[in-house]
Design a protein around this motif. Structure first.
Motif, PDB file in Angstrom:
ATOM      1  N   CYS A 267       0.863  -1.192   0.000  1.00 42.71           N
ATOM      2  CA  CYS A 267       0.000   0.000   0.000  1.00 42.71           C
ATOM      3  C   CYS A 267       0.892   1.232   0.000  1.00 42.71           C
ATOM      4  O   CYS A 267       1.994   1.197   0.547  1.00 42.71           O
ATOM      5  CB  CYS A 267      -0.859   0.045   1.263  1.00 42.71           C
TER       6      CYS A 267
ATOM      7  N   SER B 292       0.104   4.047   1.503  1.00 44.29           N
ATOM      8  CA  SER B 292       0.077   4.587   2.868  1.00 44.29           C
ATOM      9  C   SER B 292      -0.827   3.675   3.687  1.00 44.29           C
ATOM     10  O   SER B 292      -1.531   2.833   3.122  1.00 44.29           O
ATOM     11  CB  SER B 292      -0.443   6.029   2.868  1.00 44.29           C
ATOM     12  N   ILE B 293      -0.776   3.835   4.991  1.00 41.82           N
ATOM     13  CA  ILE B 293      -1.515   2.905   5.866  1.00 41.82           C
ATOM     14  C   ILE B 293      -2.719   3.635   6.483  1.00 41.82           C
ATOM     15  O   ILE B 293      -2.572   4.674   7.130  1.00 41.82           O
ATOM     16  CB  ILE B 293      -0.586   2.364   6.984  1.00 41.82           C
ATOM     17  N   CYS B 294      -3.893   3.059   6.280  1.00 46.62           N
ATOM     18  CA  CYS B 294      -5.131   3.678   6.778  1.00 46.62           C
ATOM     19  C   CYS B 294      -5.300   3.401   8.287  1.00 46.62           C
ATOM     20  O   CYS B 294      -4.877   2.355   8.783  1.00 46.62           O
ATOM     21  CB  CYS B 294      -6.331   3.121   6.034  1.00 46.62           C
TER      22      CYS B 294
ATOM     23  N   TYR C  46      -7.720   2.514  10.168  1.00 45.90           N
ATOM     24  CA  TYR C  46      -8.572   1.438  10.675  1.00 45.90           C
ATOM     25  C   TYR C  46      -8.083   0.056  10.249  1.00 45.90           C
ATOM     26  O   TYR C  46      -8.661  -0.964  10.612  1.00 45.90           O
ATOM     27  CB  TYR C  46     -10.010   1.623  10.136  1.00 45.90           C
ATOM     28  N   CYS C  47      -7.005   0.004   9.450  1.00 46.12           N
ATOM     29  CA  CYS C  47      -6.691  -1.223   8.708  1.00 46.12           C
ATOM     30  C   CYS C  47      -5.995  -2.294   9.537  1.00 46.12           C
ATOM     31  O   CYS C  47      -4.964  -2.038  10.158  1.00 46.12           O
ATOM     32  CB  CYS C  47      -5.807  -0.878   7.513  1.00 46.12           C
TER      33      CYS C  47
ATOM     34  N   PHE D 213      -5.588  -5.389   7.830  1.00 48.29           N
ATOM     35  CA  PHE D 213      -5.243  -6.389   6.812  1.00 48.29           C
ATOM     36  C   PHE D 213      -3.733  -6.619   6.819  1.00 48.29           C
ATOM     37  O   PHE D 213      -2.984  -5.834   7.387  1.00 48.29           O
ATOM     38  CB  PHE D 213      -5.659  -5.905   5.411  1.00 48.29           C
TER      39      PHE D 213
ATOM     40  N   GLY E 159      -4.269  -5.230   1.017  1.00 46.63           N
ATOM     41  CA  GLY E 159      -3.292  -4.438   0.296  1.00 46.63           C
ATOM     42  C   GLY E 159      -3.928  -3.635  -0.830  1.00 46.63           C
ATOM     43  O   GLY E 159      -5.118  -3.426  -0.876  1.00 46.63           O
ATOM     44  N   THR E 160      -3.071  -3.254  -1.730  1.00 43.23           N
ATOM     45  CA  THR E 160      -3.525  -2.476  -2.877  1.00 43.23           C
ATOM     46  C   THR E 160      -2.826  -2.965  -4.144  1.00 43.23           C
ATOM     47  O   THR E 160      -1.706  -2.511  -4.454  1.00 43.23           O
ATOM     48  CB  THR E 160      -3.197  -0.968  -2.686  1.00 43.23           C
TER      49      THR E 160
ATOM     50  N   ASN F 227      -7.166   1.170  -5.792  1.00 46.14           N
ATOM     51  CA  ASN F 227      -7.396   2.380  -5.007  1.00 46.14           C
ATOM     52  C   ASN F 227      -7.361   3.591  -5.930  1.00 46.14           C
ATOM     53  O   ASN F 227      -6.672   3.584  -6.957  1.00 46.14           O
ATOM     54  CB  ASN F 227      -6.333   2.529  -3.915  1.00 46.14           C
TER      55      ASN F 227
ATOM     56  N   ARG G  63      -7.025   8.357   4.370  1.00 50.09           N
ATOM     57  CA  ARG G  63      -7.009   8.018   2.950  1.00 50.09           C
ATOM     58  C   ARG G  63      -6.663   9.289   2.191  1.00 50.09           C
ATOM     59  O   ARG G  63      -7.052  10.376   2.594  1.00 50.09           O
ATOM     60  CB  ARG G  63      -8.375   7.500   2.479  1.00 50.09           C
TER      61      ARG G  63
HETATM   62  S1  SF4 Z   1      -5.019  -2.559   2.752  1.00 45.12           S
HETATM   63 FE1  SF4 Z   1      -6.526  -1.037   2.153  1.00 45.12          FE
HETATM   64  S2  SF4 Z   1      -7.317  -0.314   4.101  1.00 45.12           S
HETATM   65 FE2  SF4 Z   1      -5.380  -1.325   4.545  1.00 45.12          FE
HETATM   66  S3  SF4 Z   1      -3.809   0.270   4.499  1.00 45.12           S
HETATM   67 FE3  SF4 Z   1      -3.912  -0.622   2.456  1.00 45.12          FE
HETATM   68  S4  SF4 Z   1      -5.337   0.696   1.359  1.00 45.12           S
HETATM   69 FE4  SF4 Z   1      -5.634   1.088   3.528  1.00 45.12          FE
END
Ligand code: SF4
Length: 360
Positions: free
Chosen positions: A12, A14-16, A18-19, A21, A59-60, A92, A129
Motif C-alpha cells: 500500500c 500509505s496505511i489507513c 482502521y486497517c 489487513f 493491500g492495494t 485504489n 485516505r
Molecule cells: S489494505 Fe486497504 S485499508 Fe489497509 S492500508 Fe492498504 S489501502 Fe488502507
C-alpha cells in the motif's frame, strides 16, 4: 472441485487508520522479490483446474507500477479460466490510472473493486485516505470506459460521522451508477491506529439509523441486498464472494491469504521473511464434520436468502435442526424458514453476527 482463487498483494502507498489487513508500505525491491515468490507458490500448489473466479486483493494491487502489475498478471495467467469466469482486481483511487486499467482489461480482468470508503473530506482525513471526492468521480468515470462490473467499497459509522454525512456519501455513490456496493460499519480492530489512539465508536442507535437508511435507499434505487454487507443490481452479485458464503473450496495464494482445499482450512504466514523463504503456510486445520456444518450454516446465513435445509440434509445426511437447536431463534423471530430455506429475518440482519455466534 476447486473453482476459485484469491491472490493477496500486500503493498500500500500509505496505511489507513482502521486497517488490520496484512499489508506493508510499498517498496519496489520487496515487490520484485514478493512477486517471484508468489509465482513459485502458485506453480507449486495450483493443480490446473478451470476456475470460475479469480480475485486479486490486498493491500492495494494497483499500488504496483505498470511493469510490476504486468508481471503479476502474467503470473496469474497460469490459472485456467472457465467460460463466463469472473476476474476481479481491487484498486485504489490514488494509484489506478488509464494505462493500468487498459492493462487489466487486456489480461481478461472483468470486474473492478474500488476502495473508496467515503467521499467526505473530513472523514477521509480521519481514516487517513489520500484521495478526494473529485478524484473518485473522475477515476470511476475512467474505469467505466473499460469495465461494466464495478464494486465500490464504502464504510459508515466512522468517528463522529453523522446521518447527514451518510446521506451525502450514498448520494455520491448513486451518482456513479455502478452495479455493486459493499458497505461496512467501522470495526476498531486491535493494533490499528484507531485502536492505539483509543478512538470511540459512534452511538449504537445512530449506527442502526444509518444501516436502516442505507438499506432503504439502496433498495429504492434497485440494489438487491444479497449478503449482510453487500448490495448489487440483478446479475452483478460477486461470484467470488459467493464461493466463501456457499462454503466452497478455494485457493489462497500470497502472504496472509487463507484457503480451503480438500476439507483443510489454511492460513498463510503474515511474516514477509517466512514468505520469501518459501514457508508459506502458518496454520492448517482439517475440519471435523461438525466444523464443516458450522461453516455451512454461519457462512450461508450471511446471505439474505439463507441456506437450503434440503442441501444441508443431502450433504450431511442429517437434519439441521437435529444438530443445532434453532427453536428459540425461530420462536423469537430472529430466524425464519420459508420453502425449506432458513434465513435471518429482515429485522435482524443488522444483528446477524450476534445470531451466528449461536452456531459455534
Ligand atoms: S489494505 Fe486497504 S485499508 Fe489497509 S492500508 Fe492498504 S489501502 Fe488502507
Amino acid at each position: 472441485m476447486v473453482k476459485s482463487a484469491y491472490i493477496h498483494i500486500p503493498f500500500c502507498e500509505s496505511i489507513c487508520a482502521y486497517c488490520d489487513f496484512c499489508k506493508f508500505l510499498y517498496n519496489n525491491e520487496w515487490v520484485d522479490r514478493y512477486l517471484k515468490e508468489l509465482k513459485k507458490e502458485i506453480q507449486l500448489n495450483y493443480k490446473g483446474e478451470e476456475l470460475k473466479t479469480i480475485y486479486i486483493g490486498g493491500g492495494t494491487p494497483s499500488s504496483l507500477n505498470v511493469k510490476e502489475l504486468k508481471f503479476l498478471l502474467d503470473i496469474c495467467s497460469i490459472l485456467k479460466k472457465e467460460q463466463n469466469y469472473e476476474y476481479t482486481v481491487e484498486v485504489n483511487i490514488e494509484n489506478i490510472d488509464e494505462e493500468k486499467a487498459i492493462l487489466l482489461k487486456k489480461y481478461g480482468v472483468n470486474r473492478i473493486s474500488v476502495g473508496v470508503e467515503t467521499f467526505n473530506a473530513k472523514l477521509l482525513k480521519v481514516i487517513e485516505r489520500k484521495h478526494t471526492k473529485d478524484m473518485v468521480l473522475s477515476k470511476v468515470l475512467m474505469l467505466k470506459k473499460y469495465f461494466d462490473n464495478i464494486n465500490i467499497d464504502l464504510m459508515y459509522a466512522l468517528p463522529n460521522e453523522t446521518l447527514s454525512d451518510v446521506k451525502s456519501d450514498l448520494a455520491s455513490f448513486l451518482s456513479l451508477d455502478v452495479p455493486h456496493i459493499s458497505l461496512y460499519s467501522l470495526i476498531i480492530e486491535p493494533h490499528t491506529k484507531f485502536s492505539v489512539k483509543k478512538v470511540e465508536y459512534i452511538d449504537e442507535d445512530l449506527d442502526y439509523e444509518m444501516y436502516k437508511y442505507i438499506n432503504k435507499v439502496l433498495k429504492e434505487n434497485g440494489y438487491m441486498h444479497y449478503e449482510t454487507s453487500n448490495y448489487a443490481k440483478v446479475g452483478f452479485e460477486s461470484k467470488h464472494n459467493l464461493t466463501y458464503w456457499d462454503n466452497l473450496e478455494y485457493y489462497g495464494f500470497g502472504i496472509g491469504a487463507s484457503g480451503y482445499l480438500n476439507n483443510v482450512r489454511y492460513e498463510n504466514t503474515h511474516s514477509i521473511n517466512n514468505y520469501l523463504s518459501g514457508n508459506y503456510i502458518m496454520d492448517k486445520h482439517e475440519l471435523s464434520e461438525l466444523e464443516d456444518m458450522q461453516n455451512f450454516v454461519i457462512l450461508g446465513l450471511r446471505k439474505i436468502k439463507g441456506i437450503s435445509l434440503l442441501k444441508f440434509k443431502q450433504k450431511y445426511s442429517k437434519n439441521l435442526e437435529d444438530i443445532f437447536d434453532i427453536s428459540d431463534m425461530l420462536r423469537n423471530g430472529k430466524l425464519k424458514i420459508v420453502d425449506n430455506q432458513l434465513f435471518v429475518s429482515e429485522e435482524y440482519t443488522y444483528l446477524a453476527n450476534e445470531i451466528l455466534i449461536n452456531f459455534i
